[in-house]
Write an enzyme that holds these catalytic residues in place. Structure first.
Site, PDB file in Angstrom:
ATOM      1  N   ALA B  74      38.047 -60.541-139.061  1.00 17.00           N
ATOM      2  CA  ALA B  74      37.019 -60.759-140.072  1.00 17.00           C
ATOM      3  C   ALA B  74      36.265 -62.071-139.849  1.00 17.00           C
ATOM      4  O   ALA B  74      35.068 -62.164-140.146  1.00 17.00           O
ATOM      5  CB  ALA B  74      37.631 -60.732-141.471  1.00 17.00           C
ATOM      6  N   THR B  75      36.929 -63.072-139.315  1.00 16.54           N
ATOM      7  CA  THR B  75      36.232 -64.333-139.057  1.00 16.54           C
ATOM      8  C   THR B  75      35.104 -64.120-138.056  1.00 16.54           C
ATOM      9  O   THR B  75      33.967 -64.569-138.270  1.00 16.54           O
ATOM     10  CB  THR B  75      37.219 -65.416-138.549  1.00 16.54           C
ATOM     11  N   ASN B 154      39.817 -63.771-152.041  1.00 16.81           N
ATOM     12  CA  ASN B 154      41.157 -63.862-151.465  1.00 16.81           C
ATOM     13  C   ASN B 154      42.124 -64.737-152.267  1.00 16.81           C
ATOM     14  O   ASN B 154      43.324 -64.581-152.158  1.00 16.81           O
ATOM     15  CB  ASN B 154      41.078 -64.390-150.028  1.00 16.81           C
ATOM     16  N   GLN B 182      39.530 -58.425-147.801  1.00 14.12           N
ATOM     17  CA  GLN B 182      40.597 -58.191-148.775  1.00 14.12           C
ATOM     18  C   GLN B 182      40.476 -56.846-149.495  1.00 14.12           C
ATOM     19  O   GLN B 182      41.385 -56.470-150.220  1.00 14.12           O
ATOM     20  CB  GLN B 182      40.608 -59.314-149.838  1.00 14.12           C
ATOM     21  N   SER B 202      39.024 -56.564-141.515  1.00 13.30           N
ATOM     22  CA  SER B 202      40.135 -57.085-140.737  1.00 13.30           C
ATOM     23  C   SER B 202      41.219 -56.019-140.762  1.00 13.30           C
ATOM     24  O   SER B 202      41.378 -55.310-141.747  1.00 13.30           O
ATOM     25  CB  SER B 202      40.620 -58.359-141.427  1.00 13.30           C
ATOM     26  N   HIS B 204      44.614 -56.753-140.073  1.00 17.39           N
ATOM     27  CA  HIS B 204      45.945 -57.257-140.442  1.00 17.39           C
ATOM     28  C   HIS B 204      46.142 -57.432-141.944  1.00 17.39           C
ATOM     29  O   HIS B 204      47.253 -57.703-142.393  1.00 17.39           O
ATOM     30  CB  HIS B 204      46.260 -58.555-139.698  1.00 17.39           C
ATOM     31  N   THR B 242      35.883 -56.643-123.100  1.00 15.23           N
ATOM     32  CA  THR B 242      36.693 -55.436-122.918  1.00 15.23           C
ATOM     33  C   THR B 242      37.328 -55.043-124.240  1.00 15.23           C
ATOM     34  O   THR B 242      37.893 -55.890-124.932  1.00 15.23           O
ATOM     35  CB  THR B 242      37.788 -55.680-121.859  1.00 15.23           C
ATOM     36  N   CYS B 327      45.005 -70.977-144.815  1.00 16.93           N
ATOM     37  CA  CYS B 327      44.364 -71.738-143.741  1.00 16.93           C
ATOM     38  C   CYS B 327      44.257 -73.201-144.100  1.00 16.93           C
ATOM     39  O   CYS B 327      44.151 -74.049-143.253  1.00 16.93           O
ATOM     40  CB  CYS B 327      42.974 -71.218-143.464  1.00 16.93           C
TER      41      CYS B 327
END
Lengths: 140, 401
Positions: B74-75, B154, B182, B202, B204, B242, B327
């Site tokens: 997502a970043t 978040n 989220q 994202s 994860h 790739t 973070c």
């Protein structure tokens, strides 16, 4: 935040056995309250407030810290730093206590750089408590 | 003892069904080929899996698979969307609108653009934490090219009304980017009806692997982006590099599972949040940051007044929770999100985020209730602020040194 085992131990002991760790207070009206000096440092908005009280007795014309109590709002290392300071104070004269530097607390607890301010707060707390004690004696 | 995990908003474990699919894409016996190889079966098979995963992702969001661009997370999606659109459309204008409570991936990207000569407006959220249509409307200008706002916050779980915001952006000819890291797979997102132009995802956060994400880029009306990476022309030149087949397959599977299980997951998670809240809400001086009624139940942020958050986390060593966002939790600043909501600093310092997920159990929640109650009362016993509060001292009237 990677704390040393020493900070963790001190923090956990304080939580588990607050009385044994010298958590507490003397309040106006308590016996000997006139022999107690109180120092409050920090601010809630900054995330740290330390309240330190020392009880002194006159031994050979010197003011000796015979007991000390604290309460701390703050991170784990602020709580551990207060507890460490208490251990260092008991039995010292106020002149000796005045000389305790924050670096001693940093070394003993192995505080990370980002937490050095906790030890600085502890040093300020003892200075305040001593000043408060002295000003009370002057008013006696 | 392994701590109980209550930090699903930070990351989630990979679902074993996802792992099984990923494992088939790595070894000589599996689909290890480069999806970009056009000259042999290894490449074709890998490409087929990548396209199947793209379809899985687009199915969950109800969009065209050709609108999905693979990224590293997502970043990167936020960076690609914001920098990509800002730079592509800079002849039209250099004004961007976002909010003060976005994720750092959006805020820092905007800061970077500011240093490159763009002008950014950072909207204040209303007291509930959402962005009001009115404040957005008042800040849209002729030279505004992009609005970037998150779907679910978040830290506090509040949900922006991206339907209304999208309508407003479309009426004004402004591109609308949504960070949905989220929300994807947690609450319903229908890109066929929403007027969203760019959306970040994202894997994860929804039981897929780390290191993979996607950006939705609308085809009608067509949104164009200046790429961040240049190279082999993958992803129609928007994102060279790739394609990591195993990661992509993992994300596809995670999104497919989410599509099938979203309703059940949501129901379970709501009930966990309710159990936690029922267990704790009788405590004195406890505040909800966000909303029990309208927020996403998987993210539940509480302030325990007169207790400092980091010390609470340390006392709760058998529970994995976070204070602020993962973070930035090494910093000494209280949460910028809670400050932007107008929470006093001391309450912002006292906040803990509990986040629930697919694998949270009722027993875990019940143990957490007990552990939190015990730790908060232990910490209050050693807190001078709690003592003053109990003595009836008004803390606002004290001159703090």
């Amino acid at each position: 935040m990677a704390y040393s085992q020493k900070v963790i131990d001190k923090f956990e002991k304080t939580l588990k056995n607050p009385e044994e760790a010298s958590v507490g207070r003397w309040k106006p009206g308590d016996k000997d309250f006139h022999r107690v000096g109180t120092g409050i440092v920090g601010a809630p908005a900054c995330g740290d407030v330390m309240k330190l009280q020392i009880k002194c007795e006159n031994v050979d014309n010197k003011n000796v810290i015979v007991d000390a109590k604290f309460k701390t709002y703050g991170c784990g290392s602020a709580i551990a730093s207060s507890g460490q300071l208490i251990d260092m104070l008991k039995g010292k004269t106020i002149e000796e206590a005045q000389k305790i530097s924050n670096q001693e607390i940093v070394d003993i607890l192995e505080l990370p750089a980002i937490k050095i301010h906790c030890s600085v707060l502890a040093e300020e707390a003892i200075h305040r408590a001593i000043d408060d004690f002295k000003s009370r004696r002057n008013n006696d | 003892m392994k701590p109980l995990y209550f930090d699903y908003a930070s990351t989630t474990p990979v679902d074993t069904r996802v792992i099984d699919k990923m494992k088939d894409c790595l070894s000589l016996d599996g689909n290890f080929g480069n999806p970009g190889s056009r000259s042999h079966a290894f490449g074709w098979q890998a490409e087929e899996l990548v396209e199947e995963a793209r379809l899985n992702v687009s199915n969950l969001l109800n969009c065209d698979p050709r609108e999905i661009i693979w990224t590293s997370g997502a970043t990167e999606s936020d960076n690609l969307a914001i920098k990509g659109a800002a730079n592509f459309y800079k002849e039209k204008g250099k004004h961007i609108i976002t909010s003060k409570i976005e994720h750092k991936a959006v805020l820092d990207t905007c800061r970077q653009l500011e240093s490159e000569g763009f002008e950014i407006t950072y909207l204040d959220p209303d007291e509930n934490g959402t962005i009001s249509i009115k404040s957005l409307q008042e800040n849209i200008r002729k030279d505004t090219t992009l609005v970037s706002l998150m779907h679910i916050n978040n830290e506090i779980g509040v949900i922006n009304d991206i339907e209304k915001i999208g309508d407003l952006c479309r009426e004004n000819g402004v591109i609308f980017h949504v960070d949905a890291a989220q929300s994807a797979g947690k609450i319903n997102i229908d890109l066929s009806t929403l007027k969203v132009d760019l959306m970040s995802f994202s894997a994860h956060k929804i039981y897929g692997p780390k290191g993979i994400g996607a950006l939705y880029v609308r085809r009608r009306p067509r949104i164009r982006l200046q790429p961040l990476f240049h190279g082999g022309g993958q992803e129609r030149g928007i994102r060279a590099g790739t394609l990591p087949t195993h990661q992509i397959v993992g994300m596809g599977e995670a999104f497919k599972i989410a599509m099938n299980e979203m309703v059940d997951d949501h129901e379970k998670i709501s009930s966990h949040r309710d159990t936690l809240w029922k267990g704790l809400n009788s405590m004195e001086e406890i505040y909800v940051n966000g909303s029990v009624e309208t927020g996403y139940p998987g993210i539940f942020n509480l302030s325990f007044n007169y207790v400092e958050g980091e010390s609470l986390i340390m006392a709760l060593k058998n529970i994995a929770v976070s204070s602020g966002s993962a973070c930035t939790s090494a910093s000494l600043e209280p949460s910028y999100v809670l400050r932007a909501l107008g929470r006093p600093d001391e309450l912002a310092h006292s906040s803990i985020r509990f986040s629930f997920g697919r694998f949270t159990t009722e027993e875990e929640v019940n143990s957490t209730v007990e552990l939190v109650k015990d730790s908060v009362s232990q910490l209050r016993e050693i807190s001078p602020l709690w003592e003053m509060y109990q003595d009836g001292v008004d803390l606002d009237k004290i001159e703090w040194a």
